[in-house]
Design a protein around this motif. Structure first.
Motif, PDB file in Angstrom:
ATOM      1  N   ALA A 251       0.831  -1.181   0.050  1.00  0.00           N
ATOM      2  CA  ALA A 251       0.207   0.238   0.089  1.00  0.00           C
ATOM      3  C   ALA A 251       1.011   1.274  -0.251  1.00  0.00           C
ATOM      4  O   ALA A 251       1.971   1.212   0.612  1.00  0.00           O
ATOM      5  CB  ALA A 251      -0.853  -0.116   1.385  1.00  0.00           C
ATOM      6  N   ARG A 252       0.477   2.330  -0.611  1.00  0.00           N
ATOM      7  CA  ARG A 252       1.143   3.472  -0.804  1.00  0.00           C
ATOM      8  C   ARG A 252       0.148   4.687  -0.760  1.00  0.00           C
ATOM      9  O   ARG A 252      -0.758   4.721  -1.596  1.00  0.00           O
ATOM     10  CB  ARG A 252       2.054   3.480  -2.148  1.00  0.00           C
ATOM     11  N   GLN A 253       0.022   5.437   0.368  1.00  0.00           N
ATOM     12  CA  GLN A 253      -1.233   6.277   0.309  1.00  0.00           C
ATOM     13  C   GLN A 253      -0.512   7.714   1.007  1.00  0.00           C
ATOM     14  O   GLN A 253       0.576   7.822   1.411  1.00  0.00           O
ATOM     15  CB  GLN A 253      -1.989   5.882   1.520  1.00  0.00           C
ATOM     16  N   MET A 254      -1.017   8.866   0.361  1.00  0.00           N
ATOM     17  CA  MET A 254      -0.847  10.016   0.679  1.00  0.00           C
ATOM     18  C   MET A 254      -2.086  10.578   1.522  1.00  0.00           C
ATOM     19  O   MET A 254      -2.965  10.532   0.951  1.00  0.00           O
ATOM     20  CB  MET A 254      -0.535  10.967  -0.628  1.00  0.00           C
ATOM     21  N   LEU A 255      -1.681  11.208   2.693  1.00  0.00           N
ATOM     22  CA  LEU A 255      -2.916  12.152   3.493  1.00  0.00           C
ATOM     23  C   LEU A 255      -2.663  13.370   3.388  1.00  0.00           C
ATOM     24  O   LEU A 255      -1.282  13.978   4.015  1.00  0.00           O
ATOM     25  CB  LEU A 255      -2.795  11.658   4.963  1.00  0.00           C
ATOM     26  N   GLU A 256      -3.258  14.431   2.541  1.00  0.00           N
ATOM     27  CA  GLU A 256      -3.240  15.780   2.290  1.00  0.00           C
ATOM     28  C   GLU A 256      -4.301  16.394   2.539  1.00  0.00           C
ATOM     29  O   GLU A 256      -5.354  16.042   2.013  1.00  0.00           O
ATOM     30  CB  GLU A 256      -2.673  15.845   1.210  1.00  0.00           C
ATOM     31  N   ARG A 257      -4.384  17.455   3.611  1.00  0.00           N
ATOM     32  CA  ARG A 257      -5.520  18.094   4.024  1.00  0.00           C
ATOM     33  C   ARG A 257      -6.747  17.358   4.266  1.00  0.00           C
ATOM     34  O   ARG A 257      -7.913  17.748   3.979  1.00  0.00           O
ATOM     35  CB  ARG A 257      -6.119  18.902   2.891  1.00  0.00           C
ATOM     36  N   GLY A 258      -6.454  16.002   5.121  1.00  0.00           N
ATOM     37  CA  GLY A 258      -7.745  15.462   5.330  1.00  0.00           C
ATOM     38  C   GLY A 258      -8.214  14.280   4.378  1.00  0.00           C
ATOM     39  O   GLY A 258      -9.010  13.582   4.674  1.00  0.00           O
ATOM     40  N   GLN A 259      -7.445  14.254   3.259  1.00  0.00           N
ATOM     41  CA  GLN A 259      -7.872  13.271   2.334  1.00  0.00           C
ATOM     42  C   GLN A 259      -6.887  12.564   1.863  1.00  0.00           C
ATOM     43  O   GLN A 259      -5.641  12.637   1.631  1.00  0.00           O
ATOM     44  CB  GLN A 259      -8.323  14.107   0.827  1.00  0.00           C
ATOM     45  N   TRP A 260      -7.384  11.088   1.902  1.00  0.00           N
ATOM     46  CA  TRP A 260      -6.315  10.042   1.335  1.00  0.00           C
ATOM     47  C   TRP A 260      -6.308   9.772  -0.314  1.00  0.00           C
ATOM     48  O   TRP A 260      -7.527  10.289  -0.793  1.00  0.00           O
ATOM     49  CB  TRP A 260      -7.004   8.768   2.015  1.00  0.00           C
ATOM     50  N   ARG A 261      -5.102   9.732  -0.718  1.00  0.00           N
ATOM     51  CA  ARG A 261      -5.209   9.694  -2.112  1.00  0.00           C
ATOM     52  C   ARG A 261      -4.111   8.412  -2.384  1.00  0.00           C
ATOM     53  O   ARG A 261      -3.247   8.313  -1.684  1.00  0.00           O
ATOM     54  CB  ARG A 261      -4.905  10.578  -2.995  1.00  0.00           C
TER      55      ARG A 261
END
Length: 183
Positions: free
Chosen positions: A84-94
């Motif tokens: 898994a590779r996820q980015m969390l930015e401004r309360g949103q996962w992508r």
């Protein structure tokens, strides 16, 4: 044979409603996130042992790092293959890259943010009524409530000075997390 315009519009509305309900259902299962960015120290490299009912234990490596205004979460198997590779930015996962979404990993990532948030900041991050702390046999437990039910139980053993922890989820998945020593 020609289609009647009213039945076509009715079918389009039904399809739009179904898609909207599916989108809402996907959001309903999203793990809770803090209302604001917690100030825990990064980067972190962790050894994770994941156990789930009916499945063998799985060893994983988790790397968490800050990248501009985002948090990058990268989970690997022992051979270095990304799980898994996820980015969390401004309360949103992508997703980060072309990995398929991994809801179980995203749950782990969100649970770790809860576990790492200093206790003094939990009210502001999650709400005063959404968490509890208890002691059991020398260990400290922190519980996150979601809809009145326990979502995660974080256990900090007494003998590890806050370095190791275990997280149990409502779905029966358990993660044992220990930091890796930096070389």
């Amino acid at each position: 044979m020609t289609a009647h315009p009213a039945s076509f519009l009715s079918a389009c509305r039904a399809l739009a409603m179904t898609l909207a309900l599916l989108a809402l259902a996907g959001c309903a299962g999203a793990p809770p996130l803090p209302a604001r960015d917690a100030g825990f120290s990064l980067p972190r490299q962790l050894h994770v042992v994941q156990t789930a009912p009916g499945q063998p234990a799985q060893d994983l490596l988790l790397v968490v790092q800050r990248e501009d205004a985002a948090l990058r979460w990268s989970l690997f198997d022992p051979m270095g293959v990304p799980q898994a590779r996820q980015m969390l930015e401004r309360g949103q996962w992508r997703n980060d890259g072309f990995m398929r979404p991994n809801a179980q990993a995203r749950d782990l990532f969100a649970a770790l943010m809860f576990a790492w948030t200093p206790q003094a900041e939990l009210d502001a991050a999650y709400g005063a009524a959404s968490w509890r702390v208890a002691s059991q046999g020398g260990a400290t437990q922190r519980l996150l409530l979601d809809g009145g039910k326990v979502r995660w139980t974080v256990t900090y053993p007494a003998d590890t000075q806050g370095q190791a922890l275990a997280i149990g989820s409502a779905s029966g998945v358990t993660w044992r997390i220990t930091p890796l020593k930096e070389q």
